[in-house]
Structure formats: C-alpha cells, structure tokens
Design an enzyme around this catalytic site. Structure first.
Site, PDB file in Angstrom:
ATOM      1  N   ARG A 303       0.832  -1.210   0.000  1.00 32.20           N
ATOM      2  CA  ARG A 303       0.000   0.000   0.000  1.00 32.20           C
ATOM      3  C   ARG A 303       0.863   1.255   0.000  1.00 32.20           C
ATOM      4  O   ARG A 303       0.569   2.222  -0.708  1.00 32.20           O
ATOM      5  CB  ARG A 303      -0.943  -0.025   1.204  1.00 32.20           C
ATOM      6  CG  ARG A 303      -2.052  -1.021   0.988  1.00 32.20           C
ATOM      7  CD  ARG A 303      -2.931  -1.239   2.199  1.00 32.20           C
ATOM      8  NE  ARG A 303      -4.004  -2.151   1.815  1.00 32.20           N
ATOM      9  CZ  ARG A 303      -5.030  -2.482   2.582  1.00 32.20           C
ATOM     10  NH1 ARG A 303      -5.129  -1.990   3.808  1.00 32.20           N
ATOM     11  NH2 ARG A 303      -5.956  -3.307   2.141  1.00 32.20           N
ATOM     12  N   TYR A 449      -6.069  -0.907  -6.938  1.00 34.78           N
ATOM     13  CA  TYR A 449      -5.427  -2.148  -6.449  1.00 34.78           C
ATOM     14  C   TYR A 449      -4.783  -1.981  -5.073  1.00 34.78           C
ATOM     15  O   TYR A 449      -4.702  -0.891  -4.554  1.00 34.78           O
ATOM     16  CB  TYR A 449      -4.506  -2.777  -7.490  1.00 34.78           C
ATOM     17  CG  TYR A 449      -3.266  -2.072  -7.994  1.00 34.78           C
ATOM     18  CD1 TYR A 449      -2.655  -1.028  -7.339  1.00 34.78           C
ATOM     19  CD2 TYR A 449      -2.673  -2.533  -9.184  1.00 34.78           C
ATOM     20  CE1 TYR A 449      -1.492  -0.457  -7.839  1.00 34.78           C
ATOM     21  CE2 TYR A 449      -1.511  -1.964  -9.691  1.00 34.78           C
ATOM     22  CZ  TYR A 449      -0.933  -0.926  -9.004  1.00 34.78           C
ATOM     23  OH  TYR A 449       0.207  -0.362  -9.500  1.00 34.78           O
ATOM     24  N   GLU A 450      -4.424  -3.091  -4.479  1.00 32.30           N
ATOM     25  CA  GLU A 450      -3.943  -3.145  -3.073  1.00 32.30           C
ATOM     26  C   GLU A 450      -4.968  -2.565  -2.097  1.00 32.30           C
ATOM     27  O   GLU A 450      -4.608  -1.950  -1.099  1.00 32.30           O
ATOM     28  CB  GLU A 450      -2.606  -2.398  -2.913  1.00 32.30           C
ATOM     29  CG  GLU A 450      -1.488  -2.847  -3.815  1.00 32.30           C
ATOM     30  CD  GLU A 450      -1.213  -4.336  -3.735  1.00 32.30           C
ATOM     31  OE1 GLU A 450      -1.600  -4.982  -2.748  1.00 32.30           O
ATOM     32  OE2 GLU A 450      -0.601  -4.866  -4.679  1.00 32.30           O
ATOM     33  N   GLY A 451      -6.235  -2.835  -2.370  1.00 32.90           N
ATOM     34  CA  GLY A 451      -7.306  -2.289  -1.530  1.00 32.90           C
ATOM     35  C   GLY A 451      -7.771  -0.975  -2.120  1.00 32.90           C
ATOM     36  O   GLY A 451      -7.008  -0.004  -2.137  1.00 32.90           O
TER      37      GLY A 451
END
Lengths: 615, 615
Positions: A303, A449-451
């Site tokens: 993140r 992406y990545e949450g």
C-alpha cells in the site's frame, strides 16, 4: 511514438531537502542498524538511481506502453528492453537498498528506499511492477517463512534470479478476499495440492526470471469460511528441489493476460493452479489459517508502494509540464492580450498555467513529505525497538495511521495531477508524442489495487482511528498541534498556520462526529458514506502541516544565505508551495467538517429502483 | 476485445422528463417555426435515435478504439463499420433533426436536437466527430455563405455526400488563434491561393464522403496581425465546379494523423494546404477580415456540442456503472461485514458505491438540464425574434452566459465522472473488456478542444459577465432568485433551497469581487487566477437550481400518482438527485467565495526559477 526517448525527470535538490533538511536523515543514519549510512552515501545512491531511471528505465516507458505484453507458448513475453533492465536493476542493487545485509541488501533506512522507489516508479511504473512484486514476496518470506524457506527463496528473489507474486484475487473475490475458493489439500509429505483460479495477478507470468514464486491464498479443506480460514502457500511455477534449484513444471498455467487502460508493460494475468491436480505448494511458515495476517505484512508495504507509485508519476508529470510550459510559446502576456503585436510568451507566464503548476508542485512536495515521514517513522521504530519501547510504539502508531493516507490520497491526487498536466500541455497533452497522457492512464489503477481507496478510508476510520484506544490518531493531532503552537505567530506564515489550526479543529470535530455515529446503530451507515471524505480531510491536514513545516525551515535557511546563493530560489519555492496549499486547500477541511454534521444519508435512502427507470 | 458489443444505454424516461416536464417542450413546439413538432413526434425521434445508437453506433465504439484510423495512399481509412454508420446516419436524418426545412432538415426545436446528440455522442464519441464537424461547417455556410455557396455546399454537407472541417489550429497557434500564419493570396478571378499547415484537424481526412470541405482561417496578404486580420475560406479537398460536382485534387495534402489517448476512431490530422502553390479557396460570404467572427458562429455551437459530448459519455458511464453495480456480487452487507457466512450482495448495496452512483446521477441529470435549458433559450429566442424582441434578447443573453458553463463544467465533470465509473467497477474498470476506461480516455480531450476550459472561464468572466451592461448575468441571478423566493419554505426542499440561496449569495459576492479587481491594475491578475473557480461556482449554482426545480416538479407529480404507479420510483429518484447535490456540492460555492476574498496571488508571486531548482 517516442520509443527510446527518456521523459523522466526530477529535482534531486527537492529530494535532498525532504530527506536531509526536513526529516533529519542524519538523525536516523549512522546508528544501528543503519551504521553504514550517512548523507554522502545516500546522495550517491540517489544520484545513481536518477541516472539509472533516466538512462535505462525512462527510455522504455512509452515503448513498453505501445508494445505491451504478449503470450507465446503459454508464457508472457515482456516488452523489449525489460530483460536487460531487470538484470541491471538487481545487479546494481536499486531494489535492495533498504534490505538488511543478512538478506543480501545494503541495509539503508527506509527513508532512502522510498526516494529510490519514487524514481524507479516515476520513470517506468509498468516495469517496476515486476521487481516490486518480487521484492514484496521476498519481504514476506523473510519475515514469515521457515528457516528453510528463507534460505531457499529469499536470496534468489532478491537477486532477480526468480520473480515473485501475490495471488489474492479470484473472479468472485476481489475486495472481498475472504470469499476465495482456491483450495489446498494436505498431502502425506506435508505439501499441499493447490487448486483454483486467481485473476488480476500482476507480474503473474513473465520472461524476466528463471522461475516465478507465487504466494497464494487458499483454503485448506475443512477450514472456516472468510478470511480466517485462509492459509498462505508458496507455489513456484517450476518446482524447487531441496538444493534450491528449479526444475519440472508445477501445474501452474497462465490463463490469459488483460488488456488495460494503462501500465501495459506490466502483465496482469489469470493463473490456473492445479488444472491437472498436480500443483504442489508449501505452507508459508508451516502454519495453517494465518494466511491473511501473513499477507498483510506484504500488503502494508504494498500500500505504501502504491502511494509511492502515485508520487512518482505525479512528480514526473509535474516536471514535464513545467518544462513544456517554459518552452512552449503561445499567446501574448495577459496584460497585453488584446495587442496581437505583443511578443508571444512562454505559457508559464499565463496565470492559469502558473496556477496549475503551483497546484501540482505543492501537492507533489506535500505527498513526498508525507511518504518520507512515514518511512522515517518506520526507521525510528526499528531503531528504538528494545531501547525505548514507548517511542518505538509511537513511531509504529504513526506508520499505522499514515499508511491509508499515503495509499489513497497519494493515488487519488496522482491521477488528478496527471490529468492536470495534460491540461497544461493543451491539445499536445492528449497526444502520445508527449508522456503525460500515459502517466494519466497508468495512474488510474493506483486508486483501485492493493485495496480500493474506500477500503483505505474504512481502514482509517474503522480501525486506525480507534487503534490503541485512539492513541495513534491523538498523537498525530498532538504533533500537528505542537507545530501550530510553535508557529501561530510566525512572521511570514502566521495566517496560514492559523488556517492549519482551523483545519485541524475541523478534522477533530469530524472524528468526534464519526465516533458518535459508531455508537448509534441508526447512523452507522454514515461512517462508510463519509469515510473517503474523512481520509481526504486528514490527508490535507497532514500535507498542509508538512508543507508549512518545510516552509518554516526554508525561511530559516534563507536567513543564512547570501543574496546571490543559487539555493535562494529553491527555498523561495518551498514557501510558495506551502502558501498556495494553505490558502487553497486547507479551507476545504473546515468546509468538509461542516458537511459532515449534515448527516446526509441520501445514498442509503434512495431506493435501488430509483437510480434509473429503465435499468 | 468487445468489438461488436453495444455498451450504450440511457434512460429515455429521464430524457422525456427533462424535455417535456421540466423545460416545456410543448410550449416551444407546435408554433412557428416548429409547427410540425409535438411531444409524440419528439418521443418517436428519441426512441428511434436510441435504437440507432444501440444497434449501429454502440457496437462500433470499442472496436473503433482498438482499430483506430490509418493512412493509406495519402488518405485516412476510418475503422470498420464507420462507412455504413455514416450512410445510415444521414439517410435516417439524425443529424438534421434540428436543421431548417429549407436546408433539407426536419426543423425541430434545438431542445430535441441536443437530446438526439447526447445519444449519438454517448454511443460513439469518436464516430460522431465526423458528422459533427460536417454539421458545423454546413451551419456556418448556411449562415455566412453567399447564395451561391449555400447552394453549392450546404445540401451536400447535410446529406453526407461531403464532409466538413474547421481548420484553425497551427503548430504555433493553438489557443492563440490570432497567431495563425496560413496565408491567402488573391487571384484575379476572385479565388485565393491558400498556403499553410493546420494541425489537430478533427475529421481532417477520411473515407466516409466523396469530398471534404475545409473551412480554413488564413490571412490575406497585407492583412493586420492577430485575429482581426483573419479571413475564412472554403477549401475543398477536391475542387468543386460551378455545377456542384467535385473533380480534380486541390493541393490539399494529409500530413499525418495523431496517436491519441482517446477518440481513436476520430482522425486528428495535420493538413498541408498549397504545398505546390495550387490550393484554391473561396472567401466565405465574399468578405475579407471577418473570418474570426464567422468562425465564432460555428464555434459557439461547437462549444455546446462539446458539453453534450461530455454529457453523453458521463451518462453512458453512469448507466453502465449502475448496471454493473446491480449485477456484480462482492462482499456481505455492510452491517454484517464481519460475518463471512452472510450472503454476498450486489455491490450497489455498499454505501460508498451508492454514494458514487448518486453523485454520478445527480451530476448527469443536472448537466442534462443545463444543456436542455440552453437549447430552450435558443429556441425561444428564435420564436420571439421580431415578435417580442425584449424577451428574445433575454433568451439570447441566457444562451451567452450558459454556453461556457455547458462546455467547461460539462467536460470537466464528464472526465471526473467517467473516472468515478471506473472506481465503481474496481479492477474490472481498468480492463478493456468493460467500456468505462474508454469513456474516461475519450472524455479527456473535451476540456481542451474548442477553447480550453480556462478560455471558457475567461469568456465568462471577461466577456459574458459584463455583456449588455451585466444584464445577462443579472437575469440569470433573478431567475435563480425567483425560484428561491417561491420555494424557500418548501415543505420537503426548504433546507436545500436555502442552501441554494446561500450559494447564490456567494456567487454574487464573488462577481462583485471580480468587478473590483477589474478596476484595479494591481489586482487584475487575480481575474485569470480565479476564473475557473468562478465558472465552477456559477455552474454549481445553475445545476443545483435546475435539480431542485426538477425535484419540486417531481414532488408535485408524485401527488397525483397512485401508490403503485411505476413512475413513483422515477420521481423519487429526481428528488434524491437534488438533495444529494444541494447537500454535498452547493456548500462548496460559499466556500469558494470565501477563498476568493483572500486574493491569493501566489502563482504570480513565485519566481519562474523557484518552480524547480534543476529545470
């Protein structure tokens, strides 16, 4: 087509300021575990990284975008030049600057590593996905793996012999990771048979490394539903024997690759594990059902890395737009716009172009400061652990609260600023001859992406605010408050420091409002409805604070300089970044706080059918 | 690849509401010059256009994006299917709905034409560039051409036999049109020899029509510098003889086509006129040096058309995102998110997804209302001209002030909303299998061409505000004020109407602030620095007003409906659009007004060299 031309540029003076003047690199470096590092070593690495970014990665950025990846004989072929770049990147150690010496790295503070990453991403975001995922897999295994796993995998991942991935997403399990259906069946020898399909796997297959080590979330047969039942497996594309050599194929098949809006040089893969029921995996750390928490070790870093990707592109977009604006002549000076015989001026002289450039400058510098600050906290937490556990906990707490800000604010602003760079160029910005349209396309995925950024906002509001009894957030507020108290009557920035204080009050009152909602079942839906707004408010307070902090430092530095010192204009620039942001962004925080208390729940109240009569 | 699949969708109920319920189509139609038109005819046209958009244009949208245009033997070949679509479009009269009968059109009110255009653009923005430019050229010639020119060119342009373009931009004359260097040399026979290079010419060459009629701005030898010295010429690709047939080549050469971020199906051309000094042009209307004012006739329509393009894509993005959100299951209900065994729900049940969808809905509907309102004013001005000149002048004045809003706010929001649609889709939105990433790429150019959005803002602030002694702006404010007075105590929307009143006050005070700056040479740079902000404020007041106006109407209509009437949810939806916008957008206008009085001139104060130390 601009294949082969480098567009990447940055301003090392600004990076040096942030690391050495604002965040005290020297206070971190020189002491264990960073004994080997001082400012000179760090500057040398930054200069070397900039050279590599301009000479090796930058020239491949647009050509890779045009060429994309392709599949041949079941393998992804990466764009021209990526193999050589991959080799050089690992050989020259750019990816392992911050890796501890016992894993073959140079052991620098994270502060330096993030600055290195900013350049690598800014020069070629798509390329950097491959080493980025590999680095993440190595980090995870070096933390969570068994001794044997560390030995077998980490070194080869960190010297680029093998590549790594993280395999979470499935067709019906994206943000909802817990819905993953990929299964793992225990074998008598302790290995597992893995079966399932993973999608959107970045760097899921490629021709850069001799083997690819997938880290796969799967559910051991009989395990609980949801994230709690997930375990994490090492699933190599080619099986790895006890001596660490890779050999026969492991029933890991590339399904297809996606065609995307951007980062076209990065292969986004569908991977089928166990189509022939002969896909073997080994359990990370030898423990079942803790896959999610293991994966989170990688995910937090990932993140932060996404925030850095955003910064890298936004900064590259800014410097390109700036250069274009200084070069491109169009129109007369605005005070003489009615006189067609007045000389044509570079567009940087047009007020609205200057406004866009200063907006970009202040955001880029503020987000950079936020990221370096987060890295500094990570470094200090590491240094103080076992020496001063309270201070170490404080630093870790700041990492916790700043991570969702870096990821979400960094990525949202990156896309917005890259689009603004297009606007600075005018029609030329829409054309592929110039780099900014690609920056804009590439950067759109960062908010997803990545949450997704809403997941970041919920992480902030639903977890981080209340973590440690609210201590992390409170300490953040105290740090801001300390700056405000010390500078409220600052001779140059007093007004803007008061604007920061007002913004901080708005943030505090909104945190209280959210706390109230969390205790009232009838209002709980207001929390997700307002989470993104709150994340933005807190990011703006943080960035406004750090920009003003830099401006105060810059003013002090100016006092000691002669009238002709070339650094004068640089420090002047730091002041204007802060002034612009404080005047044009910080007031929005108070405004957002006022909107918060309206408790508007209209998105929950509109019936589904009322969104459209005919759908 | 999704070649051949239609993604275009809209909600005709919403279009009907805007035309027939909110803006009184019936009051305009049925009277000269629109005698032939009533609601039934209009509805039939809208239904037919929707069918055509779904069946013919929509299926070519993504395939044309992938294929793009290419050059063969000096000619642009358009993507597969465009030729057939072009033929059908003109045959079936979609482009000439609003064209007067004496030019071969159906003579509908502009209100209907803009709704038709919204669908054509939404289904395939790139394709619609070709007929769009052709239409614009025909309109200009039918207004400014000599009788002979009208006869020779207009009919063939409006039946698709020939295509048209507008050629303004040159390598060093973009926003600065007056810097154009293309020259025109008088010939003894009254024709001119044209020489110069034009760039960024949309539809500058193609294979859809038998000839292309370029309208070229050029400077007659000896004419004044700047825009005042420009004349407008008809320069056909193939020479047109007196009998109207096209024949030999006219020394008009395609230089190249651009590779772009979006609208890839639209050929953006470099055109070289007179490489062999045998390019003949004829003067539009037979008068020199009035080219700019003639071109502006086309440009005003073109600016409105760009706003419509934005609306078309934003609306298509909204309805696609809505459909996806209803279909896609992911995660449990937010009240049960910790329970992995709770049923997975369609993502439209997630609060942040609903928030994004309602934000899109309200903006799309509000911008549609703004555009239809502008068209209504155009229609009424036409009807009242010579009958009630004061009222006609009022309506023309509203067209003047609303045009920059439609162009700039419509295009800025379109890009933002299309990006938001990507966010609703999550990772899938970044993939070319779904239409939204293309909508986002296509829409980026709208804020740039036909006058950048800053040029729109300066047109508003520097020309339109003060036009007719400020009467147009004042009448706009009176219209808003009238609504506010009538509805201040509205039982459902009273609070939101008061928010509109507060926003209007903020707008008024900012207009006064700007007026003050214009009289103080030391502060004049604050005007361009604040122009974009002011345009956004005025757009938000206008959109907030029109949404609330629609909501008040919707509530009245609800009173007359039975509890089971299917229209109930539609009218409910109109109410929520207004409530959301009034609560979440309108307060920003007051806030922007507060920022205005800070008189922040930091972008003018920062020295050029301080933008970066090393560039």
């Amino acid at each position: 087509m601009s294949a082969g031309i480098n567009h990447y540029k940055t301003d090392l003076r600004e990076l040096f300021f942030t690391l050495f003047e604002q965040f005290g690199f020297e206070q971190v470096a020189g002491q264990a575990p960073f004994e080997a590092w001082g400012p000179d070593e760090a500057k040398a690495v930054l200069q070397e990284t900039y050279r590599f970014s301009k000479e090796v990665l930058g020239p491949l950025n647009s050509s890779a975008d045009r060429e994309g990846c392709r599949v041949e004989n079941g393998t992804v072929l990466t764009p021209k030049g990526f193999k050589e770049a991959w080799k050089l990147l690992w050989e020259q150690g750019f990816k392992t600057v911050g890796v501890a010496a016992d894993h073959g790295g140079q052991g620098s503070p994270m502060m330096l590593q993030v600055a290195v990453e900013e350049m690598l991403c800014g020069a070629n975001a798509a390329f950097n996905m491959y080493p980025g995922l590999t680095f993440g897999a190595a980090e995870l295994l070096s933390e969570c793996g068994t001794a044997d796993q560390k030995k077998k995998f980490v070194e080869k991942l960190l010297n680029g012999t093998w590549g790594g991935t993280m395999c979470l997403t499935e067709p019906h399990a994206g943000s909802d990771v817990g819905a993953a259906k990929t299964s793992a069946r225990r074998n008598p020898d302790g290995t597992y048979n893995i079966r399932g399909t993973k999608i959107f796997i970045s760097a899921g297959d490629h021709d850069l490394a001799e083997n690819i080590i997938h880290l796969v979330l799967a559910r051991v047969e009989g395990a609980a539903p949801g994230t709690k039942g997930l375990s994490l497996f090492i699933v190599p594309k080619l099986r790895v024997s006890a001596d660490g050599s890779s050999g026969a194929a492991n029933d890991v098949a590339l399904g297809s690759i996606e065609h995307k809006m951007g980062i076209n040089g990065s292969a986004t893969c569908v991977i089928n594990f166990g189509e022939n029921d002969s896909c073997l995996g080994e359990l990370v750390g030898g423990v079942e059902h803790i896959g999610m928490s293991q994966m989170f070790k990688m995910m937090n870093g990932a993140r932060i890395a996404v925030g850095i990707q955003g910064l890298g592109l936004a900064s590259a977009a800014y410097f390109n737009a700036l250069e274009y604006a200084k070069d491109r002549k169009q129109g007369g000076h605005f005070t003489k716009w009615k006189d067609p015989t007045s000389p044509r001026v570079p567009i940087i002289q047009h007020p609205d172009v200057r406004r866009m450039l200063l907006e970009m400058k202040s955001h880029v510098e503020g987000i950079r400061a936020l990221i370096v600050k987060l890295a500094m906290h990570t470094d200090k937490a590491k240094q103080l652990q076992g020496k001063d556990d309270d201070r170490a906990a404080y630093h870790r707490g700041q990492v916790e609260v700043l991570t969702p800000l870096v990821k979400a604010y960094g990525s949202d602003q990156a896309f917005r600023l890259c689009a603004q760079a297009i606007q600075v160029y005018g029609g030329a910005g829409f054309i592929k001859d110039y780099p900014v349209e690609q920056y804009c396309r590439d950067s759109k995925i960062f908010s997803i992406y990545e949450g997704t950024n809403h997941i970041q906002a919920m992480d902030l509001v639903g977890r981080k605010l209340g973590m440690a009894g609210g201590a992390h957030f409170q300490q953040f507020m105290e740090d801001v408050g300390g700056f405000v108290e010390a500078n409220r009557e600052h001779k140059t920035f007093g007004t803007e420091v008061k604007a920061l204080a007002a913004a901080q009050e708005g943030l505090m009152s909104s945190a209280m409002v959210i706390l109230g909602w969390s205790q009232d079942p009838a209002k709980v839906s207001l929390i997700p409805l307002s989470a993104n707004r709150f994340l933005q408010m807190m990011s703006e307070v943080a960035v406004g604070w750090l920009l003003l902090d830099a401006a105060v430092l810059a003013e002090k530095s100016l006092e000691g300089l002669s009238a002709t010192d070339p650094d004068r204009t640089f420090y002047e620039g730091k002041k204007w970044s802060a002034l612009w942001y404080a005047r044009n962004v910080l007031p929005n925080v108070e405004q957002a706080a006022r909107m918060m208390v309206q408790e508007d729940a209209s998105p929950m109240q509109i019936p589904d059918a009322a969104f459209a009569a005919s759908l």
